[in-house]
Design a protein around this motif. Sequence first.
Motif, PDB file in Angstrom:
ATOM      1  N   ARG A  57     -56.915 -38.555 110.326  1.00 32.68           N
ATOM      2  CA  ARG A  57     -56.529 -37.283 111.132  1.00 32.68           C
ATOM      3  C   ARG A  57     -57.172 -37.644 112.509  1.00 32.68           C
ATOM      4  NH1 ARG A  57     -57.033 -31.807 108.417  1.00 32.68           N
ATOM      5  NH2 ARG A  57     -56.211 -30.939 110.292  1.00 32.68           N
ATOM      6  N   SER A  58     -56.753 -37.195 113.380  1.00 31.37           N
ATOM      7  CA  SER A  58     -57.345 -37.475 114.651  1.00 31.37           C
ATOM      8  C   SER A  58     -57.045 -36.377 115.729  1.00 31.37           C
ATOM      9  CB  SER A  58     -56.888 -38.868 115.428  1.00 31.37           C
ATOM     10  OG  SER A  58     -57.242 -39.058 116.660  1.00 31.37           O
ATOM     11  N   LEU A  59     -57.675 -36.175 116.817  1.00 33.52           N
ATOM     12  CA  LEU A  59     -57.369 -35.557 118.220  1.00 33.52           C
ATOM     13  C   LEU A  59     -56.047 -35.857 118.581  1.00 33.52           C
ATOM     14  CD1 LEU A  59     -58.207 -33.642 120.200  1.00 33.52           C
ATOM     15  CD2 LEU A  59     -59.258 -35.246 121.736  1.00 33.52           C
ATOM     16  N   TYR A  60     -55.740 -37.012 118.443  1.00 25.37           N
ATOM     17  CA  TYR A  60     -54.453 -37.674 119.053  1.00 25.37           C
ATOM     18  C   TYR A  60     -53.322 -37.790 118.104  1.00 25.37           C
ATOM     19  CZ  TYR A  60     -58.345 -39.181 122.347  1.00 25.37           C
ATOM     20  OH  TYR A  60     -59.175 -39.069 123.160  1.00 25.37           O
ATOM     21  N   ARG A  61     -52.126 -37.909 118.760  1.00 26.82           N
ATOM     22  CA  ARG A  61     -50.812 -37.990 117.830  1.00 26.82           C
ATOM     23  C   ARG A  61     -51.087 -39.499 117.597  1.00 26.82           C
ATOM     24  NH1 ARG A  61     -44.592 -37.541 120.065  1.00 26.82           N
ATOM     25  NH2 ARG A  61     -43.678 -38.608 118.174  1.00 26.82           N
ATOM     26  N   ASN A  62     -51.552 -40.322 118.620  1.00 29.18           N
ATOM     27  CA  ASN A  62     -51.299 -41.747 118.201  1.00 29.18           C
ATOM     28  C   ASN A  62     -52.681 -42.417 118.598  1.00 29.18           C
ATOM     29  OD1 ASN A  62     -48.872 -42.535 117.169  1.00 29.18           O
ATOM     30  ND2 ASN A  62     -48.141 -41.665 119.153  1.00 29.18           N
ATOM     31  N   HIS A  63     -53.646 -42.910 118.122  1.00 26.65           N
ATOM     32  CA  HIS A  63     -54.817 -43.281 118.423  1.00 26.65           C
ATOM     33  C   HIS A  63     -54.742 -44.366 119.450  1.00 26.65           C
ATOM     34  CE1 HIS A  63     -57.409 -42.404 114.733  1.00 26.65           C
ATOM     35  NE2 HIS A  63     -56.258 -41.909 114.548  1.00 26.65           N
ATOM     36  N   PRO A  64     -55.609 -44.051 120.460  1.00 25.57           N
ATOM     37  CA  PRO A  64     -55.385 -45.017 121.644  1.00 25.57           C
ATOM     38  C   PRO A  64     -56.089 -46.316 121.461  1.00 25.57           C
ATOM     39  CG  PRO A  64     -56.564 -43.049 122.174  1.00 25.57           C
ATOM     40  CD  PRO A  64     -56.564 -43.036 120.659  1.00 25.57           C
ATOM     41  N   MET A  65     -56.891 -46.622 120.714  1.00 29.09           N
ATOM     42  CA  MET A  65     -57.499 -48.106 120.452  1.00 29.09           C
ATOM     43  C   MET A  65     -57.610 -48.698 121.551  1.00 29.09           C
ATOM     44  SD  MET A  65     -55.948 -48.965 116.521  1.00 29.09           S
ATOM     45  CE  MET A  65     -55.927 -47.731 115.443  1.00 29.09           C
ATOM     46  N   TRP A  66     -58.200 -48.312 122.672  1.00 29.05           N
ATOM     47  CA  TRP A  66     -58.237 -49.155 123.979  1.00 29.05           C
ATOM     48  C   TRP A  66     -58.517 -50.261 124.188  1.00 29.05           C
ATOM     49  CZ3 TRP A  66     -56.043 -45.987 127.645  1.00 29.05           C
ATOM     50  CH2 TRP A  66     -56.354 -44.575 127.519  1.00 29.05           C
ATOM     51  N   ALA A  67     -59.117 -50.909 122.982  1.00 26.06           N
ATOM     52  CA  ALA A  67     -59.735 -52.378 123.050  1.00 26.06           C
ATOM     53  C   ALA A  67     -58.370 -53.288 122.908  1.00 26.06           C
ATOM     54  CB  ALA A  67     -60.589 -52.467 121.667  1.00 26.06           C
ATOM     55  N   ILE A  68     -57.379 -52.699 122.226  1.00 24.26           N
ATOM     56  CA  ILE A  68     -56.112 -53.590 122.146  1.00 24.26           C
ATOM     57  C   ILE A  68     -55.364 -53.873 123.500  1.00 24.26           C
ATOM     58  CG2 ILE A  68     -53.862 -53.730 121.256  1.00 24.26           C
ATOM     59  CD1 ILE A  68     -55.177 -52.314 118.682  1.00 24.26           C
ATOM     60  N   PRO A  69     -55.139 -52.843 124.265  1.00 22.78           N
ATOM     61  CA  PRO A  69     -54.712 -53.033 125.604  1.00 22.78           C
ATOM     62  C   PRO A  69     -55.519 -53.885 126.425  1.00 22.78           C
ATOM     63  CG  PRO A  69     -55.036 -50.727 125.484  1.00 22.78           C
ATOM     64  CD  PRO A  69     -55.057 -51.197 124.153  1.00 22.78           C
ATOM     65  N   ILE A  70     -57.122 -53.641 126.223  1.00 25.80           N
ATOM     66  CA  ILE A  70     -57.881 -54.390 126.725  1.00 25.80           C
ATOM     67  C   ILE A  70     -57.899 -55.959 126.715  1.00 25.80           C
ATOM     68  CG2 ILE A  70     -60.378 -54.716 127.428  1.00 25.80           C
ATOM     69  CD1 ILE A  70     -60.839 -51.869 127.285  1.00 25.80           C
ATOM     70  N   GLU A  71     -57.621 -56.133 125.480  1.00 33.67           N
ATOM     71  CA  GLU A  71     -57.570 -57.532 125.005  1.00 33.67           C
ATOM     72  C   GLU A  71     -56.311 -58.215 125.500  1.00 33.67           C
ATOM     73  OE1 GLU A  71     -58.355 -61.395 123.022  1.00 33.67           O
ATOM     74  OE2 GLU A  71     -59.536 -59.761 123.881  1.00 33.67           O
ATOM     75  N   LEU A  72     -54.997 -57.292 125.574  1.00 31.58           N
ATOM     76  CA  LEU A  72     -53.853 -57.705 126.198  1.00 31.58           C
ATOM     77  C   LEU A  72     -54.065 -58.155 127.717  1.00 31.58           C
ATOM     78  CD1 LEU A  72     -50.679 -57.912 125.919  1.00 31.58           C
ATOM     79  CD2 LEU A  72     -50.506 -55.671 126.852  1.00 31.58           C
ATOM     80  N   HIS A  73     -54.820 -57.445 128.447  1.00 32.03           N
ATOM     81  CA  HIS A  73     -54.969 -57.775 129.653  1.00 32.03           C
ATOM     82  C   HIS A  73     -55.803 -59.052 129.885  1.00 32.03           C
ATOM     83  CE1 HIS A  73     -55.630 -57.122 134.136  1.00 32.03           C
ATOM     84  NE2 HIS A  73     -56.741 -57.283 133.669  1.00 32.03           N
ATOM     85  N   ARG A  74     -56.863 -59.021 128.820  1.00 29.53           N
ATOM     86  CA  ARG A  74     -57.623 -60.541 129.114  1.00 29.53           C
ATOM     87  C   ARG A  74     -56.672 -61.563 128.692  1.00 29.53           C
ATOM     88  NH1 ARG A  74     -59.838 -64.423 126.251  1.00 29.53           N
ATOM     89  NH2 ARG A  74     -59.115 -63.765 124.243  1.00 29.53           N
ATOM     90  N   ARG A  75     -55.853 -61.474 127.880  1.00 29.26           N
ATOM     91  CA  ARG A  75     -54.906 -62.827 127.473  1.00 29.26           C
ATOM     92  C   ARG A  75     -53.731 -62.850 128.377  1.00 29.26           C
ATOM     93  NH1 ARG A  75     -54.870 -62.359 121.597  1.00 29.26           N
ATOM     94  NH2 ARG A  75     -52.957 -63.825 121.526  1.00 29.26           N
ATOM     95  N   LEU A  76     -53.291 -61.631 129.100  1.00 25.52           N
ATOM     96  CA  LEU A  76     -52.264 -61.874 130.024  1.00 25.52           C
ATOM     97  C   LEU A  76     -52.521 -61.123 131.410  1.00 25.52           C
ATOM     98  CD1 LEU A  76     -49.264 -61.064 127.575  1.00 25.52           C
ATOM     99  CD2 LEU A  76     -50.019 -63.369 128.412  1.00 25.52           C
ATOM    100  N   PRO A  77     -53.350 -61.477 132.257  1.00 23.87           N
ATOM    101  CA  PRO A  77     -53.902 -60.957 133.266  1.00 23.87           C
ATOM    102  C   PRO A  77     -52.860 -60.530 134.356  1.00 23.87           C
ATOM    103  CG  PRO A  77     -54.676 -63.012 133.125  1.00 23.87           C
ATOM    104  CD  PRO A  77     -53.946 -63.021 131.878  1.00 23.87           C
ATOM    105  N   ALA A  78     -51.802 -61.465 134.171  1.00 23.27           N
ATOM    106  CA  ALA A  78     -50.658 -61.039 135.442  1.00 23.27           C
ATOM    107  C   ALA A  78     -49.778 -59.933 134.885  1.00 23.27           C
ATOM    108  CB  ALA A  78     -49.881 -62.149 135.584  1.00 23.27           C
ATOM    109  N   LEU A  79     -49.785 -59.495 133.564  1.00 24.69           N
ATOM    110  CA  LEU A  79     -49.097 -58.477 133.040  1.00 24.69           C
ATOM    111  C   LEU A  79     -49.383 -57.237 133.568  1.00 24.69           C
ATOM    112  CD1 LEU A  79     -46.545 -57.950 131.181  1.00 24.69           C
ATOM    113  CD2 LEU A  79     -48.329 -57.650 129.463  1.00 24.69           C
ATOM    114  N   PRO A  80     -48.640 -56.572 134.281  1.00 26.31           N
ATOM    115  CA  PRO A  80     -49.155 -54.890 134.317  1.00 26.31           C
ATOM    116  C   PRO A  80     -49.129 -53.868 133.192  1.00 26.31           C
ATOM    117  CG  PRO A  80     -47.530 -55.511 136.112  1.00 26.31           C
ATOM    118  CD  PRO A  80     -47.445 -56.525 134.977  1.00 26.31           C
ATOM    119  N   ILE A  81     -50.066 -53.181 133.098  1.00 22.64           N
ATOM    120  CA  ILE A  81     -50.026 -52.381 131.984  1.00 22.64           C
ATOM    121  C   ILE A  81     -49.806 -50.854 132.260  1.00 22.64           C
ATOM    122  CG2 ILE A  81     -51.353 -51.593 129.895  1.00 22.64           C
ATOM    123  CD1 ILE A  81     -52.689 -54.389 129.722  1.00 22.64           C
ATOM    124  N   PHE A  82     -49.299 -50.163 131.958  1.00 18.62           N
ATOM    125  CA  PHE A  82     -48.875 -48.681 131.950  1.00 18.62           C
ATOM    126  C   PHE A  82     -49.436 -47.818 130.840  1.00 18.62           C
ATOM    127  CE2 PHE A  82     -46.034 -50.546 135.049  1.00 18.62           C
ATOM    128  CZ  PHE A  82     -45.452 -49.443 135.792  1.00 18.62           C
TER     129      PHE A  82
END
Length: 354
Positions: free
Chosen positions: A171-196
């Motif tokens: 149970r959480s405040l959110y409908r879907n957990h943000p888990m910001w660390a995952i898109p942050i790691e995605l940006h580290r792995r693929l720095p040229a990829l825009p993230i929305f």
Amino acid sequence: MNDIQPIVLPGVDPRRPLVIAGPCSAETEEQTLNTARALAAEGFRIFRAGLWKPRTKPGGFEGVGAAGIPWLQRVKRETGMYVATEIATREHVAAALDGGIDLLWIGARTAANPFAMQEIADALRGQDVPVLVKNPVSPDLELWIGAIERIHNAGVRRLAAVHRGFTSIDRSLYRNHPMWAIPIELHRRLPALPIFCDPSHIGGKRELVAPLSQQAMDLGFDGLIVEAHCTPDVAWSDKAQQVTPEALGYIIRNLVIREQTTTTESLTELRKEIDRLDDELLDLLVRRMRVSREIGQYKKEHDMPILQTQRYDELLARRAAQAVELGMDREFMRTVMQAIHEESVRQQMRILGD
């Protein structure tokens, strides 16, 4: 994938954030046009509306399908906005491209299925259309990257990722957990990829759209894809998370956009301090694991099991409580201690296995 290109559309301000807005579903032609006109009046240039709506359970509104494409064509003619919709099959791709849809996105359920992703990639081969790929429903970074790679391998270069949060049984405040660390790691792995960021699906409540949008901007995200409806309280799908066009205009106008600037001497010194503390943390962890191995040796000599459940539960509870007293988040400390304990167990298993 260093040849990925940003989502640049003629006449659209390239500055952050690039905002894609519109209803969860195109319900009727009137609703679609009224929402688009209101968004255009607020200055938005890219209109989104779901035509094919994969639902968790059958029986709900699953979209009007290709019958809504003429509605989006009318949006383009009457407002001058670009239009976007979700695709999940090769038939969706063909219908959308034939109908002049300007931008496509792939949903979380589809992104989790490599077979579906390959089908879509094959249908997109040779097409020059921007494609956004949402994260899979599970927190699996490799699956997300794999979905993006399939589209890239088909020759699509105007690519972006969309962070819409992850399904969790907690149970959480959110409908879907943000888990910001995952898109942050995605940006580290693929720095040229825009993230929305998709604050509508992360939050699940319209009052969370503004703070989540600001968090995304604070983290350097490139844009937002937000659900806006002319009459959200009577929307046919996901009504709780949709905002009015006027509310969205207010939210976007009040975002604080933190641009990257040249590193100052003060910031450089603070980063050096972080590096020094990280070195100390690493040294402490090495020493802790040394003690764990000594414990493992003792357990081996005395035929004791590795896992001492009561001790572990007490450790988690005590450290989490201490973290709160020191101004840190309880769940953060539990995650840290769980990771340390997992490595300690691994070290002790090696001792017992020798």
